[in-house]
Every structure is written in structure tokens, then in C-alpha cells.
Design a protein around this motif. Structure first.
Motif, PDB file in Angstrom:
ATOM      1  N   ILE A   7     -22.180   9.780  51.923  1.00  0.00           N
ATOM      2  CA  ILE A   7     -22.347   8.376  51.542  1.00  0.00           C
ATOM      3  C   ILE A   7     -21.791   7.463  52.633  1.00  0.00           C
ATOM      4  O   ILE A   7     -22.406   6.451  52.976  1.00  0.00           O
ATOM      5  CB  ILE A   7     -21.682   8.103  50.181  1.00  0.00           C
ATOM      6  N   LYS A   8     -20.641   7.819  53.188  1.00  0.00           N
ATOM      7  CA  LYS A   8     -20.074   7.016  54.279  1.00  0.00           C
ATOM      8  C   LYS A   8     -20.996   6.994  55.492  1.00  0.00           C
ATOM      9  O   LYS A   8     -21.152   5.978  56.152  1.00  0.00           O
ATOM     10  CB  LYS A   8     -18.708   7.570  54.690  1.00  0.00           C
ATOM     11  N   THR A  10     -24.240   7.323  55.522  1.00  0.00           N
ATOM     12  CA  THR A  10     -25.501   6.624  55.252  1.00  0.00           C
ATOM     13  C   THR A  10     -25.278   5.293  54.532  1.00  0.00           C
ATOM     14  O   THR A  10     -26.192   4.776  53.895  1.00  0.00           O
ATOM     15  CB  THR A  10     -26.439   7.509  54.410  1.00  0.00           C
ATOM     16  N   GLU A  11     -24.070   4.745  54.615  1.00  0.00           N
ATOM     17  CA  GLU A  11     -23.747   3.495  53.929  1.00  0.00           C
ATOM     18  C   GLU A  11     -24.704   2.382  54.357  1.00  0.00           C
ATOM     19  O   GLU A  11     -25.009   2.221  55.530  1.00  0.00           O
ATOM     20  CB  GLU A  11     -22.315   3.082  54.245  1.00  0.00           C
ATOM     21  N   GLY A  12     -25.212   1.655  53.382  1.00  0.00           N
ATOM     22  CA  GLY A  12     -26.136   0.556  53.669  1.00  0.00           C
ATOM     23  C   GLY A  12     -27.598   0.976  53.700  1.00  0.00           C
ATOM     24  O   GLY A  12     -28.465   0.181  54.052  1.00  0.00           O
ATOM     25  N   CYS A  13     -27.883   2.198  53.311  1.00  0.00           N
ATOM     26  CA  CYS A  13     -29.261   2.709  53.300  1.00  0.00           C
ATOM     27  C   CYS A  13     -30.124   1.842  52.372  1.00  0.00           C
ATOM     28  O   CYS A  13     -29.713   1.476  51.286  1.00  0.00           O
ATOM     29  CB  CYS A  13     -29.240   4.153  52.818  1.00  0.00           C
ATOM     30  N   TRP A  23     -25.785   3.438  42.621  1.00  0.00           N
ATOM     31  CA  TRP A  23     -25.205   4.701  42.198  1.00  0.00           C
ATOM     32  C   TRP A  23     -24.743   4.623  40.753  1.00  0.00           C
ATOM     33  O   TRP A  23     -24.271   3.584  40.297  1.00  0.00           O
ATOM     34  CB  TRP A  23     -24.001   5.044  43.073  1.00  0.00           C
ATOM     35  N   SER A  38     -27.870   8.964  42.626  1.00  0.00           N
ATOM     36  CA  SER A  38     -28.363   7.876  43.456  1.00  0.00           C
ATOM     37  C   SER A  38     -29.605   7.264  42.824  1.00  0.00           C
ATOM     38  O   SER A  38     -30.479   7.973  42.340  1.00  0.00           O
ATOM     39  CB  SER A  38     -28.704   8.416  44.847  1.00  0.00           C
ATOM     40  N   SER A  53     -22.655  -0.218  44.134  1.00  0.00           N
ATOM     41  CA  SER A  53     -23.165  -0.247  45.509  1.00  0.00           C
ATOM     42  C   SER A  53     -22.484   0.866  46.305  1.00  0.00           C
ATOM     43  O   SER A  53     -21.566   1.527  45.806  1.00  0.00           O
ATOM     44  CB  SER A  53     -22.883  -1.601  46.151  1.00  0.00           C
ATOM     45  N   ASP A  54     -22.917   1.066  47.552  1.00  0.00           N
ATOM     46  CA  ASP A  54     -22.309   2.084  48.405  1.00  0.00           C
ATOM     47  C   ASP A  54     -20.808   1.838  48.563  1.00  0.00           C
ATOM     48  O   ASP A  54     -19.998   2.754  48.425  1.00  0.00           O
ATOM     49  CB  ASP A  54     -22.958   2.092  49.792  1.00  0.00           C
ATOM     50  N   LYS A  55     -20.443   0.599  48.862  1.00  0.00           N
ATOM     51  CA  LYS A  55     -19.036   0.264  49.101  1.00  0.00           C
ATOM     52  C   LYS A  55     -18.181   0.506  47.857  1.00  0.00           C
ATOM     53  O   LYS A  55     -17.075   1.037  47.944  1.00  0.00           O
ATOM     54  CB  LYS A  55     -18.938  -1.194  49.528  1.00  0.00           C
ATOM     55  N   ILE A  58     -17.753   4.299  47.309  1.00  0.00           N
ATOM     56  CA  ILE A  58     -16.810   4.883  48.260  1.00  0.00           C
ATOM     57  C   ILE A  58     -15.379   4.599  47.809  1.00  0.00           C
ATOM     58  O   ILE A  58     -14.530   5.503  47.813  1.00  0.00           O
ATOM     59  CB  ILE A  58     -17.067   4.347  49.682  1.00  0.00           C
TER      60      ILE A  58
END
Length: 65
Positions: A7-8, A10-13, A23, A38, A53-55, A58
């Protein structure tokens, strides 16, 4: 490579339409994470679980490690 590292990396995919992925986190009865899914069209998700979100994901995963 574990889930957090992927995930880190590909962050912002985003998908072809420019929509960022979302997620969903599943917890067991002891409030431990047992599954992360996902969503590539999070705006269409109609479930009861919150979409992260990705952030956000994480941050949650780093706190649970």
C-alpha cells in the motif's frame, strides 16, 4: 512483501477515470484486523463499513502493528 508495504508503494493509485481507491477493514470479535479489501470504485460502495483512503489505512495499519 506484506500488505502495508504494498500500500505504501502504491499510495495514491487511481483508476482510469482518476478516482482514488478506497479500503474497507474487517475486524474480528477482539477488535483485531483480519482482512483488508480494496475498492476501486469507492463512491459506489453502499455497505455499512467506513471507506478509508490510502493515507488513513496506512495510519491504521501502523498503529495495529
Amino acid at each position: 512483501m506484506n500488505t502495508l508495504a504494498i500500500i505504501k508503494r502504491t499510495e495514491g493509485c487511481k483508476d482510469k477515470d482518476g478516482v482514488p481507491r478506497g479500503w474497507i477493514i474487517y475486524y474480528d470479535k477482539n477488535d483485531k484486523i483480519y482482512e483488508v479489501k480494496s475498492l476501486f470504485q469507492p463512491q459506489d460502495y453502499k455497505g455499512s463499513r467506513p471507506v478509508y483512503s490510502d493515507k488513513e489505512l496506512i495510519n491504521i495499519l501502523e498503529k495495529h502493528i
